[in-house]
Design a protein around this motif. Structure first.
Motif, PDB file in Angstrom:
ATOM      1  N   ARG A 285       0.722  -1.239   0.267  1.00 18.79           N
ATOM      2  CA  ARG A 285      -0.124   0.339   0.160  1.00 18.79           C
ATOM      3  C   ARG A 285       0.928   1.316   0.201  1.00 18.79           C
ATOM      4  NH1 ARG A 285      -4.888  -0.470   0.350  1.00 18.79           N
ATOM      5  NH2 ARG A 285      -6.388  -2.582   1.320  1.00 18.79           N
ATOM      6  N   CYS A 286       2.156   1.418   0.477  1.00 20.02           N
ATOM      7  CA  CYS A 286       3.513   2.611   0.613  1.00 20.02           C
ATOM      8  C   CYS A 286       3.630   2.601  -0.260  1.00 20.02           C
ATOM      9  CB  CYS A 286       3.497   2.379   2.078  1.00 20.02           C
ATOM     10  SG  CYS A 286       2.970   3.102   3.576  1.00 20.02           S
ATOM     11  N   THR A 287       3.775   1.516  -1.941  1.00 20.73           N
ATOM     12  CA  THR A 287       4.381   1.991  -2.908  1.00 20.73           C
ATOM     13  C   THR A 287       3.755   2.349  -3.553  1.00 20.73           C
ATOM     14  OG1 THR A 287       5.404  -0.623  -2.377  1.00 20.73           O
ATOM     15  CG2 THR A 287       5.456   0.347  -4.120  1.00 20.73           C
ATOM     16  N   PHE A 288       4.134   3.720  -4.355  1.00 20.78           N
ATOM     17  CA  PHE A 288       3.682   4.851  -5.144  1.00 20.78           C
ATOM     18  C   PHE A 288       4.645   4.880  -6.816  1.00 20.78           C
ATOM     19  CE2 PHE A 288       3.234   5.489  -0.774  1.00 20.78           C
ATOM     20  CZ  PHE A 288       1.428   5.854  -0.919  1.00 20.78           C
ATOM     21  N   VAL A 289       3.954   4.327  -7.770  1.00 21.05           N
ATOM     22  CA  VAL A 289       4.614   4.669  -9.126  1.00 21.05           C
ATOM     23  C   VAL A 289       3.811   5.700  -9.678  1.00 21.05           C
ATOM     24  CG1 VAL A 289       5.801   3.379 -11.193  1.00 21.05           C
ATOM     25  CG2 VAL A 289       5.143   2.002  -9.356  1.00 21.05           C
ATOM     26  N   VAL A 290       5.260   6.462 -10.235  1.00 20.07           N
ATOM     27  CA  VAL A 290       4.615   7.660 -10.874  1.00 20.07           C
ATOM     28  C   VAL A 290       5.237   7.467 -12.535  1.00 20.07           C
ATOM     29  CG1 VAL A 290       4.412  10.224 -11.542  1.00 20.07           C
ATOM     30  CG2 VAL A 290       4.689   9.043  -9.310  1.00 20.07           C
ATOM     31  N   SER A 291       4.597   7.447 -13.848  1.00 19.59           N
ATOM     32  CA  SER A 291       4.761   7.030 -15.031  1.00 19.59           C
ATOM     33  C   SER A 291       4.951   8.670 -15.952  1.00 19.59           C
ATOM     34  CB  SER A 291       3.608   5.889 -16.090  1.00 19.59           C
ATOM     35  OG  SER A 291       4.705   5.553 -16.827  1.00 19.59           O
ATOM     36  N   GLY A 292       5.808   9.292 -16.096  1.00 25.91           N
ATOM     37  CA  GLY A 292       6.397   9.816 -17.074  1.00 25.91           C
ATOM     38  C   GLY A 292       7.336  10.875 -15.882  1.00 25.91           C
ATOM     39  N   ALA A 293       8.510  11.630 -16.681  1.00 20.24           N
ATOM     40  CA  ALA A 293       9.311  11.990 -15.617  1.00 20.24           C
ATOM     41  C   ALA A 293       9.708  13.643 -16.063  1.00 20.24           C
ATOM     42  CB  ALA A 293      10.494  11.497 -15.153  1.00 20.24           C
ATOM     43  N   GLY A 294       8.335  14.211 -17.394  1.00 23.16           N
ATOM     44  CA  GLY A 294       7.914  15.459 -17.097  1.00 23.16           C
ATOM     45  C   GLY A 294       8.231  16.015 -15.924  1.00 23.16           C
TER      46      GLY A 294
ATOM     47  N   GLY B 199      14.592   5.370 -18.617  1.00 19.67           N
ATOM     48  CA  GLY B 199      15.221   3.987 -19.726  1.00 19.67           C
ATOM     49  C   GLY B 199      13.684   2.856 -19.649  1.00 19.67           C
ATOM     50  N   THR B 200      12.708   2.874 -18.629  1.00 20.63           N
ATOM     51  CA  THR B 200      11.914   2.003 -18.365  1.00 20.63           C
ATOM     52  C   THR B 200      10.419   2.254 -18.361  1.00 20.63           C
ATOM     53  OG1 THR B 200      14.042   1.276 -16.942  1.00 20.63           O
ATOM     54  CG2 THR B 200      11.106   0.542 -16.324  1.00 20.63           C
ATOM     55  N   ALA B 201       9.669   2.087 -18.460  1.00 22.51           N
ATOM     56  CA  ALA B 201       8.159   2.172 -18.571  1.00 22.51           C
ATOM     57  C   ALA B 201       7.692   1.047 -18.002  1.00 22.51           C
ATOM     58  CB  ALA B 201       7.711   2.668 -20.167  1.00 22.51           C
ATOM     59  N   VAL B 202       6.114   1.607 -18.652  1.00 21.76           N
ATOM     60  CA  VAL B 202       4.716   0.673 -17.343  1.00 21.76           C
ATOM     61  C   VAL B 202       4.884  -0.282 -19.074  1.00 21.76           C
ATOM     62  CG1 VAL B 202       2.417   0.585 -16.533  1.00 21.76           C
ATOM     63  CG2 VAL B 202       4.234   1.948 -15.886  1.00 21.76           C
ATOM     64  N   LYS B 203       4.441  -1.579 -18.479  1.00 23.36           N
ATOM     65  CA  LYS B 203       4.774  -2.425 -19.982  1.00 23.36           C
ATOM     66  C   LYS B 203       2.392  -3.314 -19.802  1.00 23.36           C
ATOM     67  CE  LYS B 203       6.078  -6.678 -22.088  1.00 23.36           C
ATOM     68  NZ  LYS B 203       6.584  -8.220 -21.966  1.00 23.36           N
ATOM     69  N   GLU B 204       2.125  -3.443 -18.496  1.00 20.01           N
ATOM     70  CA  GLU B 204       1.197  -3.836 -17.620  1.00 20.01           C
ATOM     71  C   GLU B 204       0.577  -3.431 -16.226  1.00 20.01           C
ATOM     72  OE1 GLU B 204      -2.048  -7.480 -17.298  1.00 20.01           O
ATOM     73  OE2 GLU B 204      -0.061  -8.450 -18.497  1.00 20.01           O
ATOM     74  N   ALA B 205      -0.459  -3.113 -16.979  1.00 14.28           N
ATOM     75  CA  ALA B 205      -1.230  -2.142 -15.037  1.00 14.28           C
ATOM     76  C   ALA B 205      -1.776  -3.238 -15.017  1.00 14.28           C
ATOM     77  CB  ALA B 205      -1.361  -1.000 -15.076  1.00 14.28           C
ATOM     78  N   THR B 206      -1.966  -3.703 -13.546  1.00 12.42           N
ATOM     79  CA  THR B 206      -3.387  -4.376 -12.957  1.00 12.42           C
ATOM     80  C   THR B 206      -3.414  -4.015 -11.588  1.00 12.42           C
ATOM     81  OG1 THR B 206      -1.651  -6.270 -11.655  1.00 12.42           O
ATOM     82  CG2 THR B 206      -1.842  -6.973 -13.928  1.00 12.42           C
ATOM     83  N   ARG B 207      -4.760  -4.625 -11.003  1.00 10.86           N
ATOM     84  CA  ARG B 207      -4.956  -4.474  -9.478  1.00 10.86           C
ATOM     85  C   ARG B 207      -4.166  -4.564  -8.518  1.00 10.86           C
ATOM     86  NH1 ARG B 207      -7.510  -6.480  -5.172  1.00 10.86           N
ATOM     87  NH2 ARG B 207      -9.317  -4.913  -4.055  1.00 10.86           N
ATOM     88  N   ASP B 208      -2.330  -5.040  -9.087  1.00 14.39           N
ATOM     89  CA  ASP B 208      -2.334  -5.698  -7.842  1.00 14.39           C
ATOM     90  C   ASP B 208      -0.713  -5.087  -7.998  1.00 14.39           C
ATOM     91  OD1 ASP B 208      -3.653  -8.126  -6.506  1.00 14.39           O
ATOM     92  OD2 ASP B 208      -3.410  -9.337  -8.334  1.00 14.39           O
ATOM     93  N   GLY B 209      -0.557  -4.312  -8.585  1.00 13.83           N
ATOM     94  CA  GLY B 209       0.600  -3.695  -9.545  1.00 13.83           C
ATOM     95  C   GLY B 209       0.837  -3.199 -10.731  1.00 13.83           C
ATOM     96  N   VAL B 210       2.180  -2.933 -11.486  1.00 15.39           N
ATOM     97  CA  VAL B 210       2.693  -3.079 -12.688  1.00 15.39           C
ATOM     98  C   VAL B 210       3.632  -3.834 -12.975  1.00 15.39           C
ATOM     99  CG1 VAL B 210       1.537  -0.394 -12.677  1.00 15.39           C
ATOM    100  CG2 VAL B 210       4.052  -0.587 -11.766  1.00 15.39           C
ATOM    101  N   LEU B 211       3.470  -4.483 -14.377  1.00 14.82           N
ATOM    102  CA  LEU B 211       5.367  -4.585 -14.698  1.00 14.82           C
ATOM    103  C   LEU B 211       6.104  -3.850 -15.611  1.00 14.82           C
ATOM    104  CD1 LEU B 211       6.257  -7.400 -15.550  1.00 14.82           C
ATOM    105  CD2 LEU B 211       4.595  -7.886 -17.552  1.00 14.82           C
ATOM    106  N   LEU B 212       7.211  -3.453 -15.185  1.00 16.40           N
ATOM    107  CA  LEU B 212       7.398  -2.545 -16.241  1.00 16.40           C
ATOM    108  C   LEU B 212       7.886  -3.674 -17.212  1.00 16.40           C
ATOM    109  CD1 LEU B 212       9.787  -0.883 -12.856  1.00 16.40           C
ATOM    110  CD2 LEU B 212       7.209  -0.342 -13.868  1.00 16.40           C
TER     111      LEU B 212
END
Length: 456
Positions: A160-169, A235-248
């Motif tokens: 729950r305390c892990t937060f992912v932000v996609s996009g470093a603009g 050099g890393t992006a989200v490949k798939e998002a699920t309810r349980d997390g994200v695959l990079l």
């Protein structure tokens, strides 16, 4: 004689500046109408501070009726522009329809979220394009921290305390920076089990954060984020998002309940529906911001491909800095087309950028002079106060209170998840608790001109 009718579509940086400048240039000599889904102009650069609880929501909104003299605001969302009949058709917030006739038209509809074909993103990611999204993110993050504090085991708390932000603009970097400080304060107030600490990841396919900006600003932001413990993965992006997390894309799976989508924007689809020539989705205009072949139609901001006269063969980027200045040029040229003054081409000299990283940290390059730390923070906040059309004293007062008092870390519960889906996130879709889902929401949002990658 009847007054000429000027219709401006969109009240973001370009549309608001056009309306304000025209009201001063023409006053009551013209009938100026501003069509927008909300009754405010949103100062987007300070939106991350709303999510972090540093600013109250109304501080970043500027009332259209309260600040635009001789301008008639109309609540509605343009869904069709008939260039032959010179009519703008729109839907109002309660499902009704209307039409506005014009003698001069300014299209400043801006941009919408850029949705990539990544499985699960539309269903599981949170956008960051307006006030409802910022308020929802604030509540969501606070809720995850509070649930983690009462979790039975440290593993579930860590998820729950892990937060992912996609996009470093610009937007993603500021969101990660401010929200990291926010969660650190929440964890200090309400300790997490097993010594768990909030974890923030900032992802981007580019080789460094703040791509497109000065390398020195990028290094400053990267250094500040890493010092605070933010995991910057370039050099890393989200490949798939699920309810349980994200695959990079590097094969790692990150367990999380939070994915913030800040990968950028694309021009509003309304301009494509005009049938006029486009450049990567933007409506092509001449240096005077006029649509070729349509002498009474102008376009500016993110929705317009404006020639960069200082770099022939290129177009100005989609930033709020350009949108704000293009709005002023559009106003002068609209007025000139009605006999008031002379037309002038759009030219822009870059005065630099500022990035607020929270606390006493910032990165700035005013007039090309690189700054970091406290001097950059002072320049950044001073710049925002000068750039805001209103609410300066209220914003400064909030900053002063935040310096001496701890921010309030409570949920407001004003925005539900179904009212801010990533593909239709729009301010007018926000509902109070218990309200019905908006089943008739349009597909792409007609977003007023707000750039995710720049300042005015």
């Amino acid at each position: 004689m009847s007054r000429p009718r000027i219709v401006i579509v969109g009240a973001g940086f370009a549309g608001y500046r056009t309306a304000r400048s025209l009201s001063r240039l023409l006053g009551r000599q013209a009938e100026i109408t501003l069509l927008n889904p909300t009754d405010y102009f949103l100062y987007l650069p300070l939106l991350p501070q709303v999510s972090a609880g540093l600013l109250e929501p109304r501080r970043v909104t500027v009332s259209l009726p309260g600040t635009l003299r001789h301008v008639r605001p109309v609540l509605g969302e343009a869904d069709r522009v008939d260039l032959d009949a010179r009519m703008v058709h729109y839907a109002d917030p309660e499902g009704g329809t209307g039409a506005l006739a014009y003698d001069r038209l300014v299209l400043a509809v801006g941009s919408v979220n850029k949705l990539l074909p990544v499985p699960g993103v539309a269903e599981h990611a949170h956008g960051f394009r307006g006030l409802p999204e910022a308020l929802y993110l604030r509540d969501h993050v606070t809720r995850q921290m509070e649930l983690a504090a009462t979790a039975d085991d440290w593993k579930s708390a860590a998820v729950r305390c892990t937060f992912v932000v996609s996009g470093a603009g610009y937007t993603g970097t500021e969101v990660a920076a401010h929200m990291q400080l926010c969660t650190a304060r929440l964890a200090h107030r309400n300790p997490l089990p097993g010594g768990v600490r909030p974890r923030w990841l900032l992802l981007d396919v580019a080789p460094h954060v703040l791509p497109g900006m000065d390398a020195r600003m990028s290094r400053t932001a990267d250094r500040v984020l890493r010092r605070r413990g933010v995991e910057v993965r370039t050099g890393t992006a989200v490949k798939e998002a699920t309810r349980d997390g994200v695959l990079l894309t590097d094969g790692a799976f990150v367990e999380t309940r939070t994915l913030v989508w800040c990968v950028g924007v694309r021009p509003d689809p309304l301009v494509e529906a005009t049938g006029r020539p486009l450049e990567r989705g933007r409506l092509i205009v001449d240096p005077y911001l006029r649509v070729p072949g349509e002498q009474e139609v102008f376009a500016c901001g993110d929705a317009a491909a404006v020639p960069d006269l200082d770099n022939p063969g290129t177009f100005t980027p989609m930033t709020a800095q350009h949108a704000w200045r293009q709005g002023r040029t559009a106003a002068h040229n609209v007025a000139a087309s009605l006999g008031a003054g002379e037309s002038r081409p759009y030219r822009h000299r870059d005065l630099g950028f500022v990035v607020d990283l929270g606390g006493a940290d910032a990165a700035a390059d005013p007039l090309g002079v690189p700054l970091s730390g406290l001097p950059a923070a002072a320049v950044t906040r001073g710049y925002h106060l000068a750039a805001m059309p209103a609410n300066r004293a209220r914003v400064a007062a909030d900053w002063l209170l935040d310096a001496v008092l701890p921010p309030q870390g409570t949920q407001l519960g004003l925005v539900r998840s179904w009212s801010v889906p990533l593909d239709t996130a729009s301010p007018e879709l926000a509902r109070v608790p218990g309200g019905p889902p908006h089943h008739n929401a349009p597909g792409p949002v007609r977003r007023a001109d707000i750039s995710a990658e720049g300042d005015p």
